[in-house]
Design an enzyme around this catalytic site. Structure first.
Site, PDB file in Angstrom:
ATOM      1  N   LEU A 178       0.817  -1.212   0.000  1.00 19.26           N
ATOM      2  CA  LEU A 178       0.000   0.000   0.000  1.00 19.26           C
ATOM      3  C   LEU A 178       0.853   1.266   0.000  1.00 19.26           C
ATOM      4  O   LEU A 178       0.342   2.372   0.172  1.00 19.26           O
ATOM      5  CB  LEU A 178      -0.942  -0.012   1.206  1.00 19.26           C
ATOM      6  N   GLY A 179       2.147   1.088  -0.174  1.00 13.87           N
ATOM      7  CA  GLY A 179       3.016   2.266  -0.302  1.00 13.87           C
ATOM      8  C   GLY A 179       3.348   2.950   1.008  1.00 13.87           C
ATOM      9  O   GLY A 179       3.533   4.169   1.025  1.00 13.87           O
ATOM     10  N   THR A 180       3.428   2.214   2.104  1.00 14.95           N
ATOM     11  CA  THR A 180       3.772   2.849   3.388  1.00 14.95           C
ATOM     12  C   THR A 180       5.208   3.371   3.379  1.00 14.95           C
ATOM     13  O   THR A 180       5.470   4.445   3.911  1.00 14.95           O
ATOM     14  CB  THR A 180       3.589   1.892   4.593  1.00 14.95           C
TER      15      THR A 180
ATOM     16  N   ASP B 271       5.267   4.973  -6.562  1.00 16.37           N
ATOM     17  CA  ASP B 271       4.715   5.215  -5.221  1.00 16.37           C
ATOM     18  C   ASP B 271       4.920   6.653  -4.743  1.00 16.37           C
ATOM     19  O   ASP B 271       3.967   7.299  -4.287  1.00 16.37           O
ATOM     20  CB  ASP B 271       5.332   4.237  -4.212  1.00 16.37           C
TER      21      ASP B 271
END
Lengths: 312, 312
Positions: free
Chosen positions: A103-105, A149
C-alpha cells in the site's frame, strides 16, 4: 507542530512490469499515514506501527539490529539528511495499516518526511520537488524502484506512469480492497520475477508486453468509467501475475472465488507474496475478503495527495 | 469378440490456444477406455459409466432426452454410420474415469468405435486412417474441435500438434494427475474464451501468442527431459489460463498450494471449469489433490495408442 497527511496507494495495473519499463496505473486511497513533527532538543523518531513499535530512537546513538526497522528508519534519516540545515525534531508516525503489504507505506514515510521536515525548516517545496526528492531518497535506500509510489502519493488521484512520463487520469470509478498476511518480502518476489527473465527471456518479454497492453487498455477504460472492462482487465492481469510467480494460495483462492461470485474484477496489488488485493467496488468482495481472513481497507479514491498542516 | 483399448490423454500445454491455430502438447496416460464388440441380432450400446449408466439403447428405437447421453451416443452412432456395411453389434464401453473432465473420453469413444467396428466388419484400417476418420466424426458431432484428442489417442505417447502438423515427441518425463468436479461445460468455457477474443482482440492475441511461446519452449524441454523447465512452464501456462477465465477456485487453490509446497510444476489441463490437473511427478501433488477432494489417476505415459484385441 507540523502534521503531514500522506495518502496510501493501490496499484491497479502493471505492478512488477513497471520495474521493467512498462506502464502502470495506481491511485491514492482514503487511508492516510500521519506524521507529526514537534520541536525537540534531540532527534527522536517514534511509531507504534510500521514495525518500530515501542522503539524510541535517538538518531545520535543510532544502532538497530532489525532489518525492517532499519529500513523504515533509513527512509526517515535520509529524508532529514537531504536538508543541510539540521534542526532537531521529534517525528511521530501513525499508520492505519501494517507495513509492507503493497500500500506504499515506505514511500509514504519518505514523502511525509520530506514534506514535513522541509516545512519544519521553513522551506517551501512544490509537489514536483517533494516527489523528485522523495524518489531520489527511495533510490538511495533501496537501490532501485519506480517513481510510481512517491509520485502517486505526492500528487494524489489516479495516475499513469510510464518511464519518465507521469500523467494524472480522471475517473469516477471506485474500488474495494484489503490485504492478507504476507509470506515473504517484495525483495524475494522481485528476485523470483528476475529469475524468469534470466531463464526464459523471450517468454518473459511476452508476458510483460501483454501486461503493458492490459494497462494501456485499462487507462482508456478508467477514463471512460467502464467498470465492466476494468474488471475483466483486473482478472486478466492477475493471471499474468500468477504466471510471474508472485501470488500465493490464499490470494489466488480469494481472486478466483470473487470471480465465481460474479464480482466484476479482482487482482493482487503490489509486490505480491500475499499483501494487498483490489476489486471493483463490491460488498461481496469485502465480505469474502473478511471471511477468508483478510483486512478490509477504505479504498475510496482520494485526490489531494500529500498535505502539510501547521498546528499551533 | 473384439476388444479395443484406447488410452486417455492429458493436455500438457496449449489447451484452448489450440482452438485458435496455436500449437499444443498432449500425451496418453495409463488409464484406458475399454470397448467390447459382440455379435448380436440388434444394435445395442451399453455402459455403466460415461453418463449412459444403466441405459441399454436399441439404436432402431433411438430416443434419448438427456443431452450428455445423446452426445456420447452420437459419437458411437456416427462411428457406426461411417461404414456402409451395417452389421448389428452389441457395444459395451467401460471407462475408468468420469466423462467430460478433460481426459479425452469423447475422442476415446470415437477412436474406439472406429477401430473396433471396422475390425468387427473385417476392414483393416491403418492408424492414420483411424485418426482421420475419428476426427471427421468428431467434427460432424461437435461442429468444431482440434485434431489433438483423436490423433493423440490413436497414435499414443507424447505429441505436438500445430494446425495440420502432428509430430511425435520422445521424452522420459512422467507426471502426476487427477481431476476435480466440473462446475460447467467445455462449451461454456469455449464461449468465455471467445468473448475475450471479441471484446479485447489485441490483448487476446497477445495472451495466445504467449501460450504459443510456452508450448514451443516446452517442446524442447520435454525432449531434453528438463523437468525443472517443464515445471516452470506449467505454472506460467496456468496463469494464462486463469487470464482466459477457464479456471475455478478449487483448482486455482490446488495449483497455487502445490507451488507453495515446492512441486516443480502444476496446471489445469483441458477444457477447464474444474476437471483435470497435471503436475510434474510428485507424491506431494497427489497427496494435496486427494486432500482437496480430487481423484488421482495413473498419469504414467503410455505409448501404444489404440489397440484392437481379438478374443475368442
Amino acid at each position: 507542530m507540523i502534521e503531514v497527511k500522506v495518502p496510501l496507494k493501490l496499484t491497479l495495473f502493471g505492478e512488477h512490469a513497471v520495474v521493467y519499463e512498462r506502464p502502470a496505473i495506481a491511485y491514492t486511497i482514503s487511508e492516510f499515514l500521519m506524521l507529526r513533527f514537534k520541536e525537540s532538543d534531540k532527534f527522536y523518531i517514534k511509531s507504534d506501527n510500521l514495525q518500530i513499535k515501542g522503539v524510541r530512537v535517538n538518531i545520535d546513538e543510532f544502532k538497530i539490529e532489525n532489518e525492517n526497522i532499519k529500513r523504515v528508519l533509513s527512509y526517515i534519516i535520509e529524508g532529514i539528511n537531504y536538508f543541510e540545515a539540521k534542526k532537531p525534531v521529534e517525528i511521530e508516525i501513525e499508520s492505519p495499516v501494517e507495513p509492507s503489504v503493497g500500500l506504499g507505506t515506505s514511500a509514504g514515510v519518505v514523502v511525509g518526511t520530506v514534506a514535513g521536515y522541509s516545512s519544519y525548516l521553513g522551506i517551501e517545496l512544490s509537489k514536483e520537488e517533494i516527489a523528485k526528492i522523495s524518489h531520489s531518497i527511495e533510490l538511495k535506500v533501496q537501490g532501485l524502484g519506480s517513481r510510481m509510489d512517491t509520485y502517486t502519493e505526492t500528487f494524489g488521484g489516479f495516475v499513469y506512469i510510464e518511464k519518465d512520463k507521469f500523467e494524472k487520469l480522471s475517473s469516477n470509478l471506485t474500488f474495494s480492497a484489503g490485504y492478507f498476511r504476507r509470506v515473504t518480502t517484495t525483495a524475494e518476489m522481485l528476485k523470483r520475477v528476475k529469475q524468469i527473465k534470466e531463464k526464459k527471456r523471450e517468454l518473459f518479454d511476452s508476458i510483460l508486453d501483454t501486461i503493458a497492453k492490459i494497462t494501456i487498455e485499462a487507462k482508456k477504460a478508467l477514463q471512460d468509467n467502464d467498470e465492466d472492462s476494468i474488471g475483466e482487465l483486473m482478472y486478466i492481469n492477475h493471471g499474468l501475475l500468477f504466471s510471474l510467480g508472485i501470488t500465493v494460495p490464499q490470494i489466488d483462492e480469494f481472486i478466483s472465488t470473487s470471480r465465481m461470485a460474479n464480482v466484476k474484477g479482482c487482482k493482487i496489488s503490489g509486490g505480491g507474496a500475499g499483501g494487498a488485493v483490489v476489486c471493483t467496488k463490491d460488498e461481496r468482495a469485502e465480505l469474502l475478503l473478511t471471511a477468508m481472513g483478510g483486512k478490509v481497507i477504505n479504498a475510496t479514491p482520494s485526490f489531494l495527495g500529500v498535505q502539510v498542516i501547521r498546528r499551533t
